[in-house]
Write a protein that holds these residues in place. Sequence first.
Motif, PDB file in Angstrom:
ATOM      1  N   PRO A 159     -40.693 -15.689  43.297  1.00 13.88           N
ATOM      2  CA  PRO A 159     -40.924 -15.378  41.881  1.00 13.88           C
ATOM      3  C   PRO A 159     -42.337 -15.630  41.370  1.00 13.88           C
ATOM      4  O   PRO A 159     -42.661 -15.222  40.255  1.00 13.88           O
ATOM      5  CB  PRO A 159     -39.926 -16.287  41.165  1.00 13.88           C
ATOM      6  N   LYS A 160     -43.192 -16.265  42.157  1.00 11.81           N
ATOM      7  CA  LYS A 160     -44.521 -16.610  41.649  1.00 11.81           C
ATOM      8  C   LYS A 160     -45.423 -15.387  41.493  1.00 11.81           C
ATOM      9  O   LYS A 160     -46.157 -15.272  40.513  1.00 11.81           O
ATOM     10  CB  LYS A 160     -45.185 -17.639  42.566  1.00 11.81           C
ATOM     11  N   ALA A 161     -45.430 -14.497  42.467  1.00 10.99           N
ATOM     12  CA  ALA A 161     -46.334 -13.350  42.432  1.00 10.99           C
ATOM     13  C   ALA A 161     -45.989 -12.399  43.555  1.00 10.99           C
ATOM     14  O   ALA A 161     -45.261 -12.754  44.495  1.00 10.99           O
ATOM     15  CB  ALA A 161     -47.787 -13.812  42.572  1.00 10.99           C
ATOM     16  N   CYS A 162     -46.539 -11.189  43.455  1.00  4.20           N
ATOM     17  CA  CYS A 162     -46.405 -10.230  44.556  1.00  4.20           C
ATOM     18  C   CYS A 162     -47.711  -9.466  44.701  1.00  4.20           C
ATOM     19  O   CYS A 162     -48.507  -9.378  43.751  1.00  4.20           O
ATOM     20  CB  CYS A 162     -45.233  -9.283  44.323  1.00  4.20           C
ATOM     21  N   PRO A 163     -47.984  -8.908  45.872  1.00  6.83           N
ATOM     22  CA  PRO A 163     -49.199  -8.113  46.047  1.00  6.83           C
ATOM     23  C   PRO A 163     -49.196  -6.896  45.125  1.00  6.83           C
ATOM     24  O   PRO A 163     -48.139  -6.345  44.805  1.00  6.83           O
ATOM     25  CB  PRO A 163     -49.122  -7.672  47.511  1.00  6.83           C
ATOM     26  N   VAL A 164     -50.373  -6.487  44.702  1.00 10.75           N
ATOM     27  CA  VAL A 164     -50.506  -5.277  43.888  1.00 10.75           C
ATOM     28  C   VAL A 164     -50.502  -4.074  44.821  1.00 10.75           C
ATOM     29  O   VAL A 164     -51.463  -3.838  45.566  1.00 10.75           O
ATOM     30  CB  VAL A 164     -51.791  -5.312  43.042  1.00 10.75           C
ATOM     31  N   ILE A 165     -49.401  -3.326  44.805  1.00  9.47           N
ATOM     32  CA  ILE A 165     -49.262  -2.100  45.590  1.00  9.47           C
ATOM     33  C   ILE A 165     -49.647  -0.933  44.692  1.00  9.47           C
ATOM     34  O   ILE A 165     -49.169  -0.826  43.552  1.00  9.47           O
ATOM     35  CB  ILE A 165     -47.816  -1.929  46.089  1.00  9.47           C
ATOM     36  N   LEU A 166     -50.491  -0.076  45.197  1.00 13.41           N
ATOM     37  CA  LEU A 166     -50.958   1.070  44.422  1.00 13.41           C
ATOM     38  C   LEU A 166     -50.127   2.310  44.728  1.00 13.41           C
ATOM     39  O   LEU A 166     -49.742   2.546  45.878  1.00 13.41           O
ATOM     40  CB  LEU A 166     -52.422   1.367  44.743  1.00 13.41           C
ATOM     41  N   HIS A 167     -49.883   3.119  43.708  1.00  8.43           N
ATOM     42  CA  HIS A 167     -49.343   4.456  43.935  1.00  8.43           C
ATOM     43  C   HIS A 167     -50.454   5.296  44.562  1.00  8.43           C
ATOM     44  O   HIS A 167     -51.636   5.137  44.224  1.00  8.43           O
ATOM     45  CB  HIS A 167     -48.897   5.081  42.613  1.00  8.43           C
ATOM     46  N   ALA A 168     -50.102   6.193  45.471  1.00 10.44           N
ATOM     47  CA  ALA A 168     -51.110   6.991  46.167  1.00 10.44           C
ATOM     48  C   ALA A 168     -52.000   7.750  45.199  1.00 10.44           C
ATOM     49  O   ALA A 168     -53.210   7.905  45.440  1.00 10.44           O
ATOM     50  CB  ALA A 168     -50.425   7.950  47.146  1.00 10.44           C
ATOM     51  N   GLU A 169     -51.443   8.205  44.094  1.00 12.22           N
ATOM     52  CA  GLU A 169     -52.251   8.973  43.136  1.00 12.22           C
ATOM     53  C   GLU A 169     -53.261   8.090  42.392  1.00 12.22           C
ATOM     54  O   GLU A 169     -54.148   8.604  41.690  1.00 12.22           O
ATOM     55  CB  GLU A 169     -51.360   9.697  42.134  1.00 12.22           C
ATOM     56  N   ASP A 170     -53.151   6.769  42.548  1.00 12.95           N
ATOM     57  CA  ASP A 170     -54.091   5.854  41.896  1.00 12.95           C
ATOM     58  C   ASP A 170     -55.159   5.322  42.837  1.00 12.95           C
ATOM     59  O   ASP A 170     -55.983   4.488  42.416  1.00 12.95           O
ATOM     60  CB  ASP A 170     -53.332   4.671  41.275  1.00 12.95           C
ATOM     61  N   TYR A 171     -55.193   5.766  44.069  1.00 17.31           N
ATOM     62  CA  TYR A 171     -56.186   5.243  45.020  1.00 17.31           C
ATOM     63  C   TYR A 171     -57.612   5.491  44.521  1.00 17.31           C
ATOM     64  O   TYR A 171     -58.450   4.574  44.500  1.00 17.31           O
ATOM     65  CB  TYR A 171     -56.012   5.876  46.400  1.00 17.31           C
TER      66      TYR A 171
END
Length: 199
Positions: A159-171
């Motif tokens: 619950p502390k945090a998670c990696p920021v995963i980007l949508h492909a259209e936001d690369y």
Amino acid sequence: MCNLYKARSSADELARLFGAQRDPADQIAVEKDYASPGKPGYVVREQDGQRMLSTMSWGFPFQGRPVTNVRNYTSPFWKSALANPSRRCLVPVTEFQEWSVEPMPETGKKKPFWFRVPSQQVFAFAGIWRPTEGVPVYSFLTCGFDGDPSTHVVGAIHPKACPVILHAEDYDRWLRADLDDALSLACAYPSQLMAVGDD
């Protein structure tokens, strides 16, 4: 805090998937299909308008240890890299690991869980990098959760945090936008687009 992830694709395949060229200046090789702190990993960055697949060491050095996750975006330690689009990168990933916060009742030990995005062969974390006197280094952003973390597939485990995963259209936006626009992408990836396993 994510300190282990996998990128189960060859360099040539990653370059193809991200529309990148291989970096001729690479000084180290990635020999495993996973990355751990202080070890080599792949990043995709932009140079002269062209995406480049580069090999760097995971973790900005601090007091003799690699700092692998970026959480405080206003810290001077990270801010100069975050503010400079040429120091942002994509970190290719096929799955990442988080440990359970509490020990499992049956073993008394914390348990590793692996998260992936089933619709994407390879996805990307929002990363930053910097040159050093030796091998360049990189890290990637983490973020909290909107509302109750237990309602998110990652937050229910960690619950502390998670990696920021980007949508492909936001690369491209991550690689080129001004700081405020880029940081607006730093949010938890939709839970319904992710899956979790324990192997």
